[in-house]
Design a protein around this motif. Structure first.
Motif, PDB file in Angstrom:
ATOM      1  N   PHE A  96      -7.816 -29.237  32.687  1.00 21.62           N
ATOM      2  CA  PHE A  96      -6.580 -29.360  31.953  1.00 21.62           C
ATOM      3  C   PHE A  96      -6.202 -30.664  32.542  1.00 21.62           C
ATOM      4  O   PHE A  96      -4.752 -30.902  32.349  1.00 21.62           O
ATOM      5  N   GLN A 100      -3.993 -21.481  38.738  1.00 22.54           N
ATOM      6  CA  GLN A 100      -5.309 -20.597  38.458  1.00 22.54           C
ATOM      7  C   GLN A 100      -6.444 -20.846  39.608  1.00 22.54           C
ATOM      8  O   GLN A 100      -7.138 -21.386  39.203  1.00 22.54           O
ATOM      9  N   ARG A 145     -14.982  -9.355  26.920  1.00 24.24           N
ATOM     10  CA  ARG A 145     -15.284 -10.916  26.780  1.00 24.24           C
ATOM     11  C   ARG A 145     -15.181 -11.640  27.996  1.00 24.24           C
ATOM     12  O   ARG A 145     -14.149 -11.425  28.699  1.00 24.24           O
ATOM     13  N   GLU A 193     -18.177 -16.137  27.048  1.00 25.55           N
ATOM     14  CA  GLU A 193     -17.587 -17.492  26.274  1.00 25.55           C
ATOM     15  C   GLU A 193     -18.611 -18.389  27.212  1.00 25.55           C
ATOM     16  O   GLU A 193     -18.341 -18.560  28.441  1.00 25.55           O
ATOM     17  N   HIS A 240      -8.357 -19.200  19.866  1.00 24.25           N
ATOM     18  CA  HIS A 240      -7.219 -19.558  20.292  1.00 24.25           C
ATOM     19  C   HIS A 240      -7.154 -20.942  21.170  1.00 24.25           C
ATOM     20  O   HIS A 240      -6.040 -21.532  21.576  1.00 24.25           O
TER      21      HIS A 240
HETATM   22  C1  NOJ Z   1     -10.881 -20.153  28.302  1.00 27.28           C
HETATM   23  C2  NOJ Z   1      -9.864 -19.372  27.627  1.00 27.28           C
HETATM   24  O1  NOJ Z   1     -10.281 -19.218  26.319  1.00 27.28           O
HETATM   25  C3  NOJ Z   1      -8.779 -20.627  27.547  1.00 27.28           C
HETATM   26  O2  NOJ Z   1      -7.652 -20.183  26.894  1.00 27.28           O
HETATM   27  C4  NOJ Z   1      -8.488 -20.618  28.963  1.00 27.28           C
HETATM   28  O3  NOJ Z   1      -7.461 -21.483  29.156  1.00 27.28           O
HETATM   29  C5  NOJ Z   1      -9.456 -20.997  29.918  1.00 27.28           C
HETATM   30  N1  NOJ Z   1     -10.676 -20.212  29.928  1.00 27.28           N
HETATM   31  C6  NOJ Z   1      -9.194 -20.611  31.266  1.00 27.28           C
HETATM   32  O4  NOJ Z   1      -9.154 -19.344  31.609  1.00 27.28           O
END
Ligand code: NOJ
Length: 549
Positions: free
Chosen positions: A161, A183, A213, A268, A329
């Motif tokens: 980020f 986080q 997920r 993911e 998203h």
């Molecule tokens: C992937 C998620 O889809 C996203 O929205 C999130 O910001 C990051 N992982 C960190 O958890």
């Protein structure tokens, strides 16, 4: 136990597990439907709209995080993995939702966030209090800094980020966070962390969820010693796709397999190397993984063909079904992407933001893309609002932006709020039924465009030319036509700008990505088209489903 779920059959009539063929609808709870009128989507709102989802014809719902969270990253910062955030409802409501969804034939997949938690998680708070050298700190990655007074981060890792992946605590130590400072990353070398997540898995499985997920699946294990990333061009990468991560998923699979009814994982995984990707899908690991190359691909027949072939090849190696996804998203909605000059998706959102968009063109292509995706072998994901043809809201006033990527990048990256705008359900006035009448607060992200008046569920329902009815009909056909979902496909020779393939059961899909109409094969009947056909020819930026005689 899920009642009334259609069984998919392969060409031989053999039933296959649901997750090999399912169409899974992603709910971003905050923005789906607000039941109590406080401006935030919630479980009550979702329960009230389950009829829409059952009527749409999807097989399962994936819910983005609904756990207790300060929402520093929209809920991907979890403070309690076993409870629901009061903004979304209660655990009792979650249980009721699972029951009701099941009775409508909808399975429930919840989001599990194992790489990091929230800084408000009691274990992280305890670690801060316990101080350097304590066992509490062993659950996370605490280090002393570099430089004379430890004033520099322990290594050069960047956060996804923006800024460094390290933040300093009051006592001068540093902790690792691959995402926002709110986080902190778990230390997966610690057996307590491993045991805790096995217990969290069981908690939700006992409550009846059908799957998980897994957030940033490949980040959990970090290279020993947390070495600098600079010059690290060889594998393994220090924070991604480390070999040790597979052992974790094997242990998770063992737990899952003790439960009845075909529960499943979806990972993911932004891994670009198809071989490395497939390793997560070995028979004793995860069932499926998001396959993002289709989402990244430009609107280009050659690129789509390559992506489809590479995907199917990689999955075949491990016997796993492919998944397909066009938006979620985290990414720019595909109506907008496909309406730009550069139709691909990249994480360099800053460069792409605000480029001119032809929404009519993007919408036409999105319709065609839906028919392409739903005809491909495997399972598919629909992100809430895809079925309405929603576009990315790009003109959000800066002071309303909430995504941490916006702040952390110093305003360079406009972030992901534009694809998270509350859904329009009905009516002429904002918030278009997202909140009940006489709500006590405006939507948490109060930026629905006026143009969404024509895109509400109510405005589109019953109009055969609408985006919504195209999705409903495609999903209805997908349930009835044997041969869609998991199974083989066969390409036909075509001009370079056209995709043309058959699936078992005399089903054929043609997509025209060129500039000229293309005539359709003779001896076929049209089942469904994304645009009007003229003289059995398919216009540009359109797709059709055919039955061969
Ligand atoms: C992937 C998620 O889809 C996203 O929205 C999130 O910001 C990051 N992982 C960190 O958890």
């Amino acid at each position: 136990m899920v009642e009334d779920v259609p069984t998919y059959e392969d060409a031989q009539g053999k039933a296959t597990p649901w997750w090999r063929s399912a169409v899974i609808y992603q709910v971003y709870p905050r923005s789906f439907a607000d039941g109590n009128g406080d401006g935030t989507g919630d479980i009550a709102g979702l329960r009230g709209r389950l009829g829409h989802l059952a009527g749409l014809g999807v097989d399962a719902l994936w819910l983005s995080p609904w756990y207790v969270s300060p929402l520093a990253d929209g809920g991907y910062d979890v403070a309690d993995y076993r409870d629901i955030d009061p903004a979304f409802g209660t655990l009792d409501e979650a249980e009721a939702l699972i029951r009701e969804a099941h009775s409508l034939g909808l399975r429930i997949v919840v989001d599990l966030v194992p790489n990091h938690c929230s800084e408000q998680h009691p274990w992280f708070q305890a670690a801060l209090t316990a101080g350097p050298g304590s066992p509490e700190r062993e659950l996370f990655h605490f280090r002393t800094g570099r430089g004379e007074d430890g004033e520099l981060p322990p290594n050069d890792w960047p956060s996804h980020f923006g800024g460094p992946a390290w933040s300093r605590t009051a006592d001068g130590s540093w902790y690792l966070h691959m995402f926002a400072p709110e986080q902190p990353d778990w230390n997966w070398e610690n057996p307590e962390v491993r045991a805790e997540f096995l217990s969290v898995l069981r908690f939700w499985l006992d409550l009846g969820v059908d799957g998980f997920r897994i957030d940033v699946t490949d980040h959990l294990v970090k290279e020993d010693g947390l070495p600098d990333a600079a010059g690290h061009h060889h594998r393994p990468h220090p924070w991604r796709d480390q070999e040790g991560v597979h052992e974790i998923y094997r242990s998770w699979r063992k737990v899952l397999d003790t439960y009845p009814d075909d529960r499943a994982f979806v990972a993911e995984l932004w891994e670009q190397d198809p071989g490395r990707f497939a390793r997560y899908l070995r028979p004793d690991e995860l069932h499926t993984a998001f396959n993002f190359p289709l989402l990244r691909s430009p609107w280009d027949a050659r690129s789509f063909r390559e992506v489809i072939n590479a995907t199917l090849h990689a999955h075949a190696l491990v016997g796993a079904p492919a998944t397909w996804v066009l938006s979620n998203h985290d990414t720019t909605r595909h109506v907008t992407r496909y309406g730009r000059a550069d139709t691909s998706y990249g994480f360099d959102r800053a460069a792409r933001h605000g480029q001119p968009v032809d929404l009519a063109l993007g919408t036409r292509r999105a319709r065609a893309a839906a028919l392409l995706m739903l005809a491909l072998p495997g399972s598919a994901y629909v992100y809430q609002g895809d079925e309405l043809g929603l576009w990315e809201v790009e003109d959000i006033p800066d002071h309303l932006r909430q995504d941490p990527t916006w702040l952390r990048s110093g305003g360079l990256d406009r972030g992901r709020d534009g694809c998270r705008v509350p859904l329009p359900w009905e009516g002429e006035e904002r918030p278009f039924g997202f909140s009940p009448e006489r709500a006590s607060a405006a939507p948490w992200l109060d930026v629905q465009p006026d143009g969404w008046r024509e895109l509400t569920v109510a405005a589109q329902a019953g109009d055969p030319a609408s985006h919504l009815e195209l999705y409903r009909e495609a999903l209805r056909l997908r349930r009835t036509l044997r041969g869609l979902g998991d199974g083989p496909m066969h390409w036909h020779a075509s001009t370079p700008d056209v995709l043309d393939f058959t699936r078992p059961g005399a089903f054929r899909c043609v997509v025209n990505l060129g500039q000229e109409p293309t005539s359709l094969p003779t001896e076929t009947t049209v089942l469904l088209a994304s645009a009007e056909l003229v003289d059995h020819a398919l216009p540009p930026d359109a797709a059709v489903w055919l039955r061969e005689h």
